[in-house]
Design an enzyme around this catalytic site. Sequence first.
Site, PDB file in Angstrom:
ATOM      1  N   GLU A 114       0.847  -1.025  -0.028  1.00 10.28           N
ATOM      2  CA  GLU A 114       0.027  -0.152   0.231  1.00 10.28           C
ATOM      3  C   GLU A 114       0.861   1.233   0.205  1.00 10.28           C
ATOM      4  OE1 GLU A 114      -1.923   1.163   3.329  1.00 10.28           O
ATOM      5  OE2 GLU A 114      -1.850  -0.870   4.328  1.00 10.28           O
ATOM      6  N   SER A 127      -7.624   5.599   8.180  1.00  9.33           N
ATOM      7  CA  SER A 127      -8.072   5.128   9.637  1.00  9.33           C
ATOM      8  C   SER A 127      -8.013   5.879  10.655  1.00  9.33           C
ATOM      9  CB  SER A 127      -8.763   3.485   9.878  1.00  9.33           C
ATOM     10  OG  SER A 127      -9.678   3.469   8.571  1.00  9.33           O
ATOM     11  N   SER A 175       0.023   6.965   8.855  1.00 12.31           N
ATOM     12  CA  SER A 175       1.675   6.704   8.775  1.00 12.31           C
ATOM     13  C   SER A 175       2.015   7.804   7.654  1.00 12.31           C
ATOM     14  CB  SER A 175       1.516   5.994   7.228  1.00 12.31           C
ATOM     15  OG  SER A 175       1.114   4.077   7.788  1.00 12.31           O
ATOM     16  N   ARG A 203       9.390   4.087   6.294  1.00 14.58           N
ATOM     17  CA  ARG A 203       8.001   4.624   6.984  1.00 14.58           C
ATOM     18  C   ARG A 203       8.342   5.134   8.307  1.00 14.58           C
ATOM     19  NH1 ARG A 203       4.077   3.014  10.555  1.00 14.58           N
ATOM     20  NH2 ARG A 203       1.993   3.439  10.593  1.00 14.58           N
TER      21      ARG A 203
END
Length: 375
Positions: free
Chosen positions: A135, A199, A202, A214
């Site tokens: 993703e 939701s 990141s 990340r």
Amino acid sequence: PDNNAPPMPWFGMDIGGTLTKLVYFEPRETNRRELDKETEILKNIRRYLTRNSAYGKTGRRDVHLQMDNVTIRGRRGTLHFIRFPTSEVGAFLQLARSKGMATLVNTIYATGGGAYKFEVDFIKEVNMNLSKLDELDALIAGVLFVDSMNPQECYYWAPPDSITSQDTPPYLEASLSQYARKPFDFSNPYPFLLVNIGSGVSMLVVNAPNDYYRVSGTSLGGGTFLGLCCLLAGCSSFEEAIALAAAGDNTTVDKLVRDIYGGDYERFGLRGDLVASSFGHMCSAERRAKVSREDLARATLVTITNNIGSIARLCASNERLERVVFCGNFLRVNPLSMKLLSYAMSYWSRGALKALFLEHEGYFGAVGCLLHYDS
Ligand code: ADP
């Protein structure tokens, strides 16, 4: 046209924790021969998707986001942006099946947790293989592609001229309504911090198209905002929660510096109207008895937004980045959070950081998936 290209229809799908995002590539009709090749089923699917803007009870097409003249795998066409609640995947599959999708041999590129969770259902119901993509890879590819195709994609919220980042109280209502949306030239983007508020949240440091990592995240995201608004203000939709927040006042809920100091905390330059304790007034039974749903929704929005803003700011200064790009559907129909983030970024960094936003908000992961037809 490329004879080895995968068969139509081409979809990119991001099955997220709350919303499923579907991007559909509608090929431009090139010539008679190609048109004749298109099967009845494909034609019906194309017509159904492009002639409606609502599907079933909860599917919606964001018509205002449609992108014409996009080229994928040498084919020109239009991108259509569709979303529905992930809780309705079952109904979506029924609908897709009733449109004959199961008779087309097809693989679609998909990302998000649901690409794993619902993989078997896609095969059983509509004979579709989900080819799963990461993703975050998909998100970044999508951001870079959409931005390269749409000169209006990236924008920022400019404060009114009367305001400088140093001297304005954060929640001065009047100043927020005067913020104006302005285009930002994102053609030289690197390096930047990408903050995806879905939701959950990141945060990624992006140095180049294939060079990112990340750095951080938080579970206090869009899902938390909506979940708390449902609990505290009895909301039943995101739109309702946003409308309530827009009409509310968080200072009846939050304890401010001036509620504690009687004014500014001068020694450390903390103004009286900063929030010292989010929801801090709600320890008092008397204040709880008087508080409105609007104020509770507003305080929830301010709390979640500012928390994301401070984590983003810390990451950006740690990584020595100047541009922070926010995306994700929490920002859908939510200019208030965008303005609060813009304000907070510039105020707390003394003007060093710039908050940027993207028009296609929550669709980048799905676009990133669609781009795999290109490779
Ligand atoms: P995810 O991939 O986790 O589903 P999104 O980027 O789609 O993430 O963002 C989901 C968040 O967007 C929700 O938590 C909510 O705050 C907000 N949101 C915006 N529009 C809607 C909607 N129509 N229904 C539910 N949540 C919405």
